[in-house]
Enzyme design. Structure first.
Site, PDB file in Angstrom:
ATOM      1  CD  GLU A  54      11.853  -6.225  -1.963  1.00 13.62           C
ATOM      2  OE1 GLU A  54      10.796  -7.009  -2.366  1.00 13.62           O
ATOM      3  OE2 GLU A  54      11.905  -5.005  -1.843  1.00 13.62           O
TER       4      GLU A  54
ATOM      5  CG  HIS B 278       4.330  -9.940  -4.708  1.00 11.22           C
ATOM      6  ND1 HIS B 278       3.468  -8.695  -4.818  1.00 11.22           N
ATOM      7  CD2 HIS B 278       5.566  -9.405  -4.439  1.00 11.22           C
ATOM      8  CE1 HIS B 278       4.270  -7.924  -4.335  1.00 11.22           C
ATOM      9  NE2 HIS B 278       5.377  -8.122  -4.336  1.00 11.22           N
TER      10      HIS B 278
ATOM     11  CG  HIS C  76       5.720  -4.400   1.242  1.00 11.59           C
ATOM     12  ND1 HIS C  76       5.400  -3.054   0.970  1.00 11.59           N
ATOM     13  CD2 HIS C  76       6.593  -4.596   0.039  1.00 11.59           C
ATOM     14  CE1 HIS C  76       5.878  -2.192  -0.107  1.00 11.59           C
ATOM     15  NE2 HIS C  76       6.458  -3.277  -0.625  1.00 11.59           N
TER      16      HIS C  76
HETATM   17  O1  G3P Z   1      10.642  -8.462  -5.060  1.00 10.35           O
HETATM   18  C1  G3P Z   1       9.614  -8.126  -5.876  1.00 10.35           C
HETATM   19  C2  G3P Z   1       8.830  -7.057  -5.333  1.00 10.35           C
HETATM   20  O2  G3P Z   1       8.189  -7.675  -4.039  1.00 10.35           O
HETATM   21  C3  G3P Z   1       9.343  -5.832  -5.153  1.00 10.35           C
HETATM   22  O3  G3P Z   1       8.614  -4.979  -4.795  1.00 10.35           O
HETATM   23  O4  G3P Z   1       7.302  -3.374  -3.021  1.00 10.35           O
HETATM   24  O5  G3P Z   1       6.399  -5.607  -3.619  1.00 10.35           O
HETATM   25  O6  G3P Z   1       8.561  -5.422  -2.444  1.00 10.35           O
HETATM   26  P1  G3P Z   1       7.774  -4.980  -3.525  1.00 10.35           P
HETATM   27 MG    MG Z   2       8.856  -7.544  -1.930  1.00 10.91          MG
END
Ligand code: G3P
Ligand code: MG
Length: 253
Positions: free
Chosen positions: A120, A18, A60
């Site tokens: 993402e 992640h 992010h």
């Molecule tokens: O893509 C999974 C996760 O990354 C979604 O939440 O806020 O960490 O981008 P966030």
């Molecule tokens: Mg993410």
């Protein structure tokens, strides 16, 4: 479980790093991605967003404060302004000087590291559709012009589903991940009706009943963000397709 319609590589059983390896390196930086490769995590997730001058950066948050020495909205800064910021020192002095990665520049590095990618797409709150269009145009241009033919397509995900529709329209073969905090019957049905797509949910909102519904509908589910081995084990036993973790090595151990 069989997923005839979902074809990312690696195909299953994956623990996805992640934001790279967010537990042990500053999230969404090259150091974090290199650490993933060193730890033999072959699939990473990271976030991208648009700058004021229509470039894509790996980042992010909507704003700069938490993970850099800058202030304000990311999309109100140019690439040149963002390049002057430190995206590593907040995490630890050992990472001082770590830059915000420019998406186009970091991609060749990621290919060299043989990482499979989940990208993402992020947008700030209350932006107009023109912003969404510009973001998608940049992503589509990059995927269609600079993506090596031997490199597996990335899995493109977003909480903002209209972005995914635009990507699907331009590049029908690219797999999609529909991000949703919750897992509801209508969402499962929508993903089931979308070829080559998965549902990405907060693990805390995934009940056994909903996972069964996903299985019946042949919908692969990826859960975020799982850092406790006992929860990972439970989800894997329940047939989860993949897990996003800040610390994949800890889950494996
Ligand atoms: O893509 C999974 C996760 O990354 C979604 O939440 O806020 O960490 O981008 P966030
Ligand atoms: Mg993410």
């Amino acid at each position: 479980m069989k997923y005839h319609k979902f074809s990312p590589i690696p195909p299953s059983g994956a623990v996805i790093g992640h934001r790279g390896i967010a537990k042990h390196a500053p999230e969404n930086t090259l150091s974090s991605f290199k650490l993933a490769a060193r730890q033999k995590v072959d699939w990473i997730e990271f976030d991208i967003r648009l700058t004021k001058d229509n470039s894509l950066v790996v980042f992010h948050d909507d704003t700069l404060e938490r993970t850099t020495n800058g202030t304000g909205w990311v999309h109100e800064h140019t690439l040149k302004e963002l390049a002057m910021l430190d995206a590593g020192a907040w995490f630890s002095p050992a990472f001082r000087g770590e830059p915000i990665p420019v998406f186009e520049e970091v991609l060749p590095e990621l290919f060299k590291l043989s990482l499979y990618l989940n990208i993402e797409l992020k947008i700030p709150p209350r932006v107009d559709e023109a912003h969404e269009n510009r973001l998608c145009e940049q992503v589509i241009t990059l995927l269609s012009s600079s993506w090596p033919s031997l490199q597996a397509w990335p899995l493109i995900s977003s909480f903002h589903w209209p972005l995914l529709e635009k990507i699907r329209h331009a590049l029908p073969e690219v797999p999609l991940g529909f991000l949703s905090e919750t897992c509801e019957a209508a969402t499962i049905q929508m993903v089931a009706n979308t070829p080559n797509a998965a549902l990405h949910c907060d693990y805390q909102n995934l009940s056994e009943e909903m996972l069964n519904l996903c299985e019946q509908a042949n919908v692969p589910v990826l859960a975020y963000t799982v850092n406790q081995p006992e929860i990972a084990k439970k989800l894997i036993n329940a047939g989860i397709f993949g897990l996003f973790s800040d610390d994949p090595q800890h889950l494996r151990a």
